[in-house]
Design a protein around this motif. Structure first.
Motif, PDB file in Angstrom:
ATOM      1  N   ARG A  96       0.834  -1.192   0.000  1.00 56.25           N
ATOM      2  CA  ARG A  96       0.000   0.000   0.000  1.00 56.25           C
ATOM      3  C   ARG A  96       0.871   1.245   0.000  1.00 56.25           C
ATOM      4  N   PRO A  97       0.494   2.289  -0.754  1.00 59.17           N
ATOM      5  CA  PRO A  97       1.251   3.542  -0.716  1.00 59.17           C
ATOM      6  C   PRO A  97       1.130   4.214   0.658  1.00 59.17           C
ATOM      7  N   PHE A  98       2.267   4.517   1.254  1.00 60.91           N
ATOM      8  CA  PHE A  98       2.311   5.234   2.529  1.00 60.91           C
ATOM      9  C   PHE A  98       2.856   6.623   2.241  1.00 60.91           C
ATOM     10  N   ARG A  99       2.104   7.643   2.646  1.00 62.14           N
ATOM     11  CA  ARG A  99       2.519   9.031   2.425  1.00 62.14           C
ATOM     12  C   ARG A  99       3.076   9.602   3.717  1.00 62.14           C
ATOM     13  N   ALA A 100       4.272  10.132   3.633  1.00 64.80           N
ATOM     14  CA  ALA A 100       4.938  10.756   4.777  1.00 64.80           C
ATOM     15  C   ALA A 100       5.128  12.239   4.481  1.00 64.80           C
TER      16      ALA A 100
END
Length: 180
Positions: free
Chosen positions: A17-21
């Motif tokens: 899953r794309p994780f945005r930081a």
């Protein structure tokens, strides 16, 4: 008067899953983090939560191009690759009340590969009777994954809630070896 430096951001694949930081470039502190979901494929709700909790910080906006390397990106990639301690060194900062701050610091002390109950979390935070307040700290955590609220489970063994869905919580716990 110069305008403040925009916030840095990156997207890293974690457990599929794309994780945005999102972090402040001047100190490298992670200010917000969250997963894209089917209902929010760009993780735009993360920006909305940041705007609600820290409007001045959110007003800085995001840098035009996402970061492709650096300490935050490298640590997230290492975690995704199996180094469960890699995210432990990422500094974090989020608006907090005194008890929520204790809950979030307690969460960071729960090692990868382990899950604790909400009751145990309240005890780790120094207020054993404040189970609901500890759960509220998890629900209001703006720095998901790095402040690992996914490592908290119900006393009956159930996964409990997770802002990004129970399926993702289960995948994270399996990735860390806390579930078989």
């Amino acid at each position: 008067m110069t305008s403040p430096t925009p916030l840095s951001s990156a997207v890293v694949d974690v457990v599929g899953r794309p994780f945005r930081a999102i972090w402040t470039p001047e100190d490298g502190a992670l200010r917000a983090g969250g997963f894209a979901t089917d209902a929010d494929p760009g993780a735009d709700r993360l920006i909305a939560r940041l705007e609600r909790l820290d409007p001045a910080l959110a007003a800085r906006g995001l840098a035009a191009a996402p970061a492709t390397d650096g300490p935050v990106v490298d640590a997230l990639r290492a975690y995704a690759g199996g180094d469960l301690t890699a995210i432990d060194a990422i500094p974090v900062a989020q608006p907090e009340t005194p008890f929520r701050g204790e809950v979030w610091r307690a969460l960071r002390r729960v090692p990868g590969g382990r899950a604790v109950t909400y009751t145990e979390l309240a005890t780790l935070a120094g207020r054993p009777a404040a189970v609901r307040a500890a759960a509220s700290g998890c629900a209001n955590n703006l720095v998901a994954l790095v402040v690992p609220c996914h490592r908290i489970v119900r006393a009956d063994g159930g996964l409990g809630g997770y802002l990004f869905g129970a399926d993702l919580k289960e995948r994270l716990l399996r990735h860390e070896g806390a579930l078989r």
